[in-house]
Design a protein around this motif. Structure first.
Motif, mmCIF file in Angstrom:
data_model
loop_
_atom_site.group_PDB
_atom_site.id
_atom_site.type_symbol
_atom_site.label_atom_id
_atom_site.label_comp_id
_atom_site.label_asym_id
_atom_site.label_seq_id
_atom_site.Cartn_x
_atom_site.Cartn_y
_atom_site.Cartn_z
ATOM 1 N N PHE A 1 -3.995 6.119 6.190
ATOM 2 C CA PHE A 1 -4.498 6.949 5.100
ATOM 3 C C PHE A 1 -4.901 8.315 5.640
ATOM 4 C CE2 PHE A 1 -5.796 2.663 3.511
ATOM 5 C CZ PHE A 1 -5.055 2.653 2.339
ATOM 6 N N ASN B 1 -4.257 7.009 -3.611
ATOM 7 C CA ASN B 1 -3.752 5.896 -2.794
ATOM 8 C C ASN B 1 -3.710 4.639 -3.665
ATOM 9 O OD1 ASN B 1 -3.783 7.218 -0.007
ATOM 10 N ND2 ASN B 1 -5.871 7.595 -0.735
ATOM 11 N N SER C 1 0.358 5.000 0.423
ATOM 12 C CA SER C 1 -0.640 5.979 0.844
ATOM 13 C C SER C 1 -0.145 7.387 0.542
ATOM 14 C CB SER C 1 -0.911 5.847 2.345
ATOM 15 O OG SER C 1 -1.320 4.531 2.667
ATOM 16 N N VAL D 1 0.854 -1.194 0.000
ATOM 17 C CA VAL D 1 0.000 0.000 0.000
ATOM 18 C C VAL D 1 0.884 1.237 0.000
ATOM 19 C CG1 VAL D 1 -1.783 1.301 1.198
ATOM 20 C CG2 VAL D 1 -1.827 -1.202 1.261
ATOM 21 N N SER E 1 -7.791 11.929 1.001
ATOM 22 C CA SER E 1 -6.642 11.808 0.093
ATOM 23 C C SER E 1 -7.010 11.072 -1.184
ATOM 24 C CB SER E 1 -5.490 11.088 0.792
ATOM 25 O OG SER E 1 -5.882 9.770 1.184
ATOM 26 N N VAL F 1 -1.770 0.012 8.062
ATOM 27 C CA VAL F 1 -1.916 0.940 6.947
ATOM 28 C C VAL F 1 -2.479 2.264 7.460
ATOM 29 C CG1 VAL F 1 -2.923 1.294 4.673
ATOM 30 C CG2 VAL F 1 -2.397 -1.023 5.448
#
Length: 362
Positions: A175, A182, A146, A144, A179, A173
């Motif tokens: 975030f 991603n 971000s 991931v 946003s 994770v």
């Protein structure tokens, strides 16, 4: 005359003996069959933000039970009597994101011995999902990237029907709310002849414990071993902020799943913990506002610590206030091997900031 007296005396003794025997037979069975040993097989299930269900092995000869629970380290227990014949009880009205210990005792003419405690932490509870056969293919990497977060979350893994990574701080994770851009990347590996699969992922954006259709952040068909499934998505501005965090579920399945629950034949399911960050704060401010957290709690041998820098030091104290350890936090971990079972406090010194947290060594 003497014979008559002896006869009467013998008759009286016989009646008394019969009455005594009859009385013993009429005593409540609980005096003879009531088991005051500690209940076994305690387990927690259906854990939510404010409740949890404790179950234990039923004893048909002792149908009455009592439970007690508390936040570890506190002196006050909350108690409740269980309905006769039941071997489960749902505790409600608990504090969110809080660890509790629970014990059960059998109750007959006297109260028995309390069971060994079972610990649980109130958090969001999700539906079960898993494959039944990992021999063909599995998820081998989840990455991931971000937006606004410098370091990506990278998770490499081997075959498994289901893996819960939510307690692994290194795979957590983050975030920013609101946003865009991603990126989620999922790689699959085939043990046998390479084929194709579908990859689907959900994030519980509204923190209600349900993976809803509009929370699906990845839908990929005909994914091969040669290239990962990739999805770019937005975290909406209405995503829920919760101190417990939420879950991202990644599912690799030969067919497109209708939802995020249930079992299927070939593939794998992986769950990851997700923290949402208030997007009104800058990256630097968000880093400063992060609070130190410890996990798991209770802990066995290693205590993981997040929200601190690499320069943090620690001191450990027992319940009596005696220092039992100190040193530098290495790789966001503290070794607990030298501690005996009990309640402790860890004091974290990170530059000018001092934080004191309670934990349990089990």
């Amino acid at each position: 005359m003497t014979k008559k007296l002896l006869y009467v005396f013998s008759l009286i003794l016989g009646v008394s003996s019969f009455q005594a025997t009859h009385k013993i037979e009429e005593e409540p069975k609980s005096l003879f069959y009531c088991d005051t040993n500690a209940p076994t097989g305690l387990q927690m299930s259906n854990i939510t933000l404010t409740s949890g269900t404790v179950t234990w092995t039923a004893d048909p000869n002792t149908p009455d039970n009592r439970i007690r629970y508390r936040i570890p380290g506190t002196t006050t227990w909350m108690t409740a009597d269980v309905a006769s014949g039941q071997n489960s009880f749902t505790i409600t009205g608990l504090q969110p994101c809080t660890t509790y210990e629970v014990q059960v005792v059998k109750v007959c003419t006297v109260q028995g011995t309390w069971s060994n405690p079972v610990f649980f932490t109130t958090t969001l509870n999700y539906c079960a999902s898993a494959s039944t056969d990992t021999a063909m293919m599995h998820i081998s990497n989840v990455t991931v990237n971000s937006t606004g977060i410098t370091t990506p979350m990278v998770s490499n893994s081997g075959p498994s029907s289901y893996t819960d990574y939510r307690s692994d701080l290194s795979r957590r994770v983050k975030f920013f709310i609101g946003s865009t851009g991603n990126k989620l990347s999922v790689t699959n590996t085939w043990t046998g002849t390479p084929g194709t699969t579908t990859v689907t992922a959900w994030i519980d954006l509204n923190a209600n414990g349900i993976f809803e259709s509009n929370e699906r952040v990845m839908v990929a068909n005909n994914v091969t071993q040669a290239a990962p499934a990739v999805s770019v998505f937005t975290i909406p501005s209405l995503a829920a902020l919760t101190t417990c965090g939420v879950t991202m579920r990644v599912v690799s399945n030969q067919t497109m799943p209708a939802d995020a629950c249930g079992t299927f034949t070939y593939g794998e399911v992986e769950d990851y913990g997700v923290d949402f960050i208030d997007s009104t704060l800058g990256v630097e401010e968000s880093g400063k506002s992060a609070k130190p957290e410890i996990y798991p709690n209770p802990a066995s041998d290693i205590l993981n610590i997040s929200g601190i820098s690499e320069a943090a030091n620690f001191e450990i104290y027992n319940a009596l206030g005696q220092k039992t350890g100190e040193g530098k936090v290495e790789d966001h971990k503290v070794d607990l091997h030298h501690l005996s079972k009990g309640v402790y406090f860890i004091q974290l010194k990170d530059k000018e900031k001092v934080t004191r947290l309670k934990f349990i060594k089990k």
